[in-house]
Design a protein around this motif. Sequence first.
Motif, PDB file in Angstrom:
ATOM      1  N   ALA A 141       0.863  -1.133   0.119  1.00  0.00           N
ATOM      2  CA  ALA A 141      -0.055   0.081   0.061  1.00  0.00           C
ATOM      3  C   ALA A 141       0.947   1.115  -0.194  1.00  0.00           C
ATOM      4  O   ALA A 141       0.596   2.190  -0.549  1.00  0.00           O
ATOM      5  CB  ALA A 141      -1.053  -0.007   1.210  1.00  0.00           C
ATOM      6  N   GLY A 142       2.014   1.193   0.726  1.00  0.00           N
ATOM      7  CA  GLY A 142       2.852   2.375   0.804  1.00  0.00           C
ATOM      8  C   GLY A 142       3.426   2.917  -0.806  1.00  0.00           C
ATOM      9  O   GLY A 142       3.774   3.922  -0.880  1.00  0.00           O
ATOM     10  N   ALA A 143       3.415   1.867  -1.694  1.00  0.00           N
ATOM     11  CA  ALA A 143       3.883   2.235  -2.892  1.00  0.00           C
ATOM     12  C   ALA A 143       2.741   2.655  -3.842  1.00  0.00           C
ATOM     13  O   ALA A 143       2.963   3.173  -5.179  1.00  0.00           O
ATOM     14  CB  ALA A 143       4.573   0.926  -3.402  1.00  0.00           C
ATOM     15  N   VAL A 144       1.472   2.745  -3.541  1.00  0.00           N
ATOM     16  CA  VAL A 144       0.244   2.603  -4.264  1.00  0.00           C
ATOM     17  C   VAL A 144       0.355   4.146  -4.850  1.00  0.00           C
ATOM     18  O   VAL A 144       0.271   4.438  -6.064  1.00  0.00           O
ATOM     19  CB  VAL A 144      -0.833   2.797  -3.567  1.00  0.00           C
ATOM     20  CG1 VAL A 144      -2.397   3.452  -4.147  1.00  0.00           C
ATOM     21  CG2 VAL A 144      -1.253   1.055  -3.325  1.00  0.00           C
ATOM     22  N   HIS A 145       0.595   5.446  -4.191  1.00  0.00           N
ATOM     23  CA  HIS A 145       0.512   6.727  -4.612  1.00  0.00           C
ATOM     24  C   HIS A 145       1.544   7.030  -5.720  1.00  0.00           C
ATOM     25  O   HIS A 145       1.695   7.849  -6.633  1.00  0.00           O
ATOM     26  CB  HIS A 145       0.256   7.695  -3.463  1.00  0.00           C
ATOM     27  CG  HIS A 145      -1.100   7.888  -3.179  1.00  0.00           C
ATOM     28  ND1 HIS A 145      -2.165   8.236  -3.502  1.00  0.00           N
ATOM     29  CD2 HIS A 145      -1.651   7.543  -1.865  1.00  0.00           C
ATOM     30  CE1 HIS A 145      -3.484   8.072  -2.959  1.00  0.00           C
ATOM     31  NE2 HIS A 145      -2.842   7.604  -1.865  1.00  0.00           N
ATOM     32  N   ARG A 146       2.941   6.542  -5.338  1.00  0.00           N
ATOM     33  CA  ARG A 146       3.829   6.474  -6.165  1.00  0.00           C
ATOM     34  C   ARG A 146       3.769   5.966  -7.632  1.00  0.00           C
ATOM     35  O   ARG A 146       3.998   6.722  -8.513  1.00  0.00           O
ATOM     36  CB  ARG A 146       5.332   5.977  -5.505  1.00  0.00           C
ATOM     37  CG  ARG A 146       6.470   6.341  -6.202  1.00  0.00           C
ATOM     38  CD  ARG A 146       7.648   5.747  -5.364  1.00  0.00           C
ATOM     39  NE  ARG A 146       7.876   4.497  -5.100  1.00  0.00           N
ATOM     40  CZ  ARG A 146       7.428   3.869  -3.579  1.00  0.00           C
ATOM     41  NH1 ARG A 146       7.189   4.739  -2.612  1.00  0.00           N
ATOM     42  NH2 ARG A 146       7.472   2.504  -3.545  1.00  0.00           N
ATOM     43  N   TRP A 147       3.281   4.822  -7.374  1.00  0.00           N
ATOM     44  CA  TRP A 147       3.106   4.126  -8.609  1.00  0.00           C
ATOM     45  C   TRP A 147       2.017   4.901  -9.515  1.00  0.00           C
ATOM     46  O   TRP A 147       1.892   5.256 -10.881  1.00  0.00           O
ATOM     47  CB  TRP A 147       2.320   2.782  -8.411  1.00  0.00           C
ATOM     48  CG  TRP A 147       2.392   2.063  -9.854  1.00  0.00           C
ATOM     49  CD1 TRP A 147       3.177   0.938 -10.445  1.00  0.00           C
ATOM     50  CD2 TRP A 147       0.971   1.814 -10.399  1.00  0.00           C
ATOM     51  NE1 TRP A 147       2.526   0.668 -11.706  1.00  0.00           N
ATOM     52  CE2 TRP A 147       1.102   1.321 -11.468  1.00  0.00           C
ATOM     53  CE3 TRP A 147      -0.351   2.543 -10.375  1.00  0.00           C
ATOM     54  CZ2 TRP A 147       0.181   0.790 -12.617  1.00  0.00           C
ATOM     55  CZ3 TRP A 147      -1.373   2.424 -11.124  1.00  0.00           C
ATOM     56  CH2 TRP A 147      -1.417   1.327 -12.411  1.00  0.00           C
ATOM     57  N   LEU A 148       0.847   5.258  -8.884  1.00  0.00           N
ATOM     58  CA  LEU A 148      -0.315   6.047  -9.483  1.00  0.00           C
ATOM     59  C   LEU A 148       0.115   7.171 -10.181  1.00  0.00           C
ATOM     60  O   LEU A 148      -0.157   7.648 -10.986  1.00  0.00           O
ATOM     61  CB  LEU A 148      -1.295   6.435  -8.265  1.00  0.00           C
ATOM     62  CG  LEU A 148      -2.695   6.684  -8.920  1.00  0.00           C
ATOM     63  CD1 LEU A 148      -3.320   5.831  -9.998  1.00  0.00           C
ATOM     64  CD2 LEU A 148      -3.799   6.598  -7.799  1.00  0.00           C
TER      65      LEU A 148
END
Length: 346
Positions: free
Chosen positions: A51-58
């Motif tokens: 989940a911690g990578a979600v916004h970075r990926w987005l």
Amino acid sequence: MDDTTADATADTTGILDEALQRLHTSGPERLGRLTNHAPMAVEALAAHGQAGAVHRWLDLYAPRLEEFPAPVERVTDANWHVALGDPRRAADWIAYFRREIADRPWRDVLALWWPRLLPGLYGGAAHPVIRVGHAVRTLEEGGTTGPRLDELAHGLGYWAARHHPVTGLAVLPGARSAAGALDAVPPIANRKDGGFPTRLARVEGLPVWADSVDEPEEARRRLAELVRAATHRYATHGHGDETMLVHAATAPNAVLRALPALPRALWVPSLRAAWTASAAITAMYAPDEPVAYTPPGTFTAEEVFERALAHGDEHVIKLTDTALDVGDERALAAALRAVELSEPLG
């Protein structure tokens, strides 16, 4: 599971809900034909502890998003037949399912609409049912929240707008196993020409498989077998089309994920639709010959998913998500093969 209960492995940070809210201002497609994969990919990331990578990926994926489409005319219980399969009506359909899910339990809405939508599973390159499968998983395992219910409405609305039946297929000799039946799928003519709808129209017949299944539990077992076989097959056949052949595995897996939320009476027809989708995609994109594939080492499931995340391509993430469901070494090898074949995000 009670709607207020969260699975121990589910995202409890609120990040997935934030991402879904962010994405629900975007349409289900871009350029009039390409699917918005972000809701599916971020759900997979959250489901596997990233989940911690979600916004970075987005942030990397954001240039591929388009604004939410304009409505055309309200879909109602009286006129929905006319709007079914009209991609111009995506906003109308999403609004309809938002109202339905606000008024009734989401499982009741899914049970009513699943048999209506199932014959048109093949529209949008099967992406709508894949999006629904991700939405159902997070509702079943992560608990009910507003953004997750809204995501189901978006998935069902997209499916209704892209509803596209496949009929008139000849029944060809098959095999007892899913792997054998996929091997028996004949390629379409002119495999190098045309997009998904054009190629789908060239599918004239598919091998028979699991046609005698009439028990729900056997249908679920066969679905799991199909997902496993299609995932394994990607390692040796993915070079036929590194992107589209992902869906031969992820489409039936989406159906498998939805089964626990569906009445058991719908499991057998769901198996048959999933087989047609997986086999048709195989016919449309399989290579002339398989190639041997040896993974570049031994990796744990967590390490393979981290590689998929570092690569970033949405199809790689989704195939890896399915490979982890299958859970064996050959499935992990297929995910690693997707990393090698696909263009990284960004």
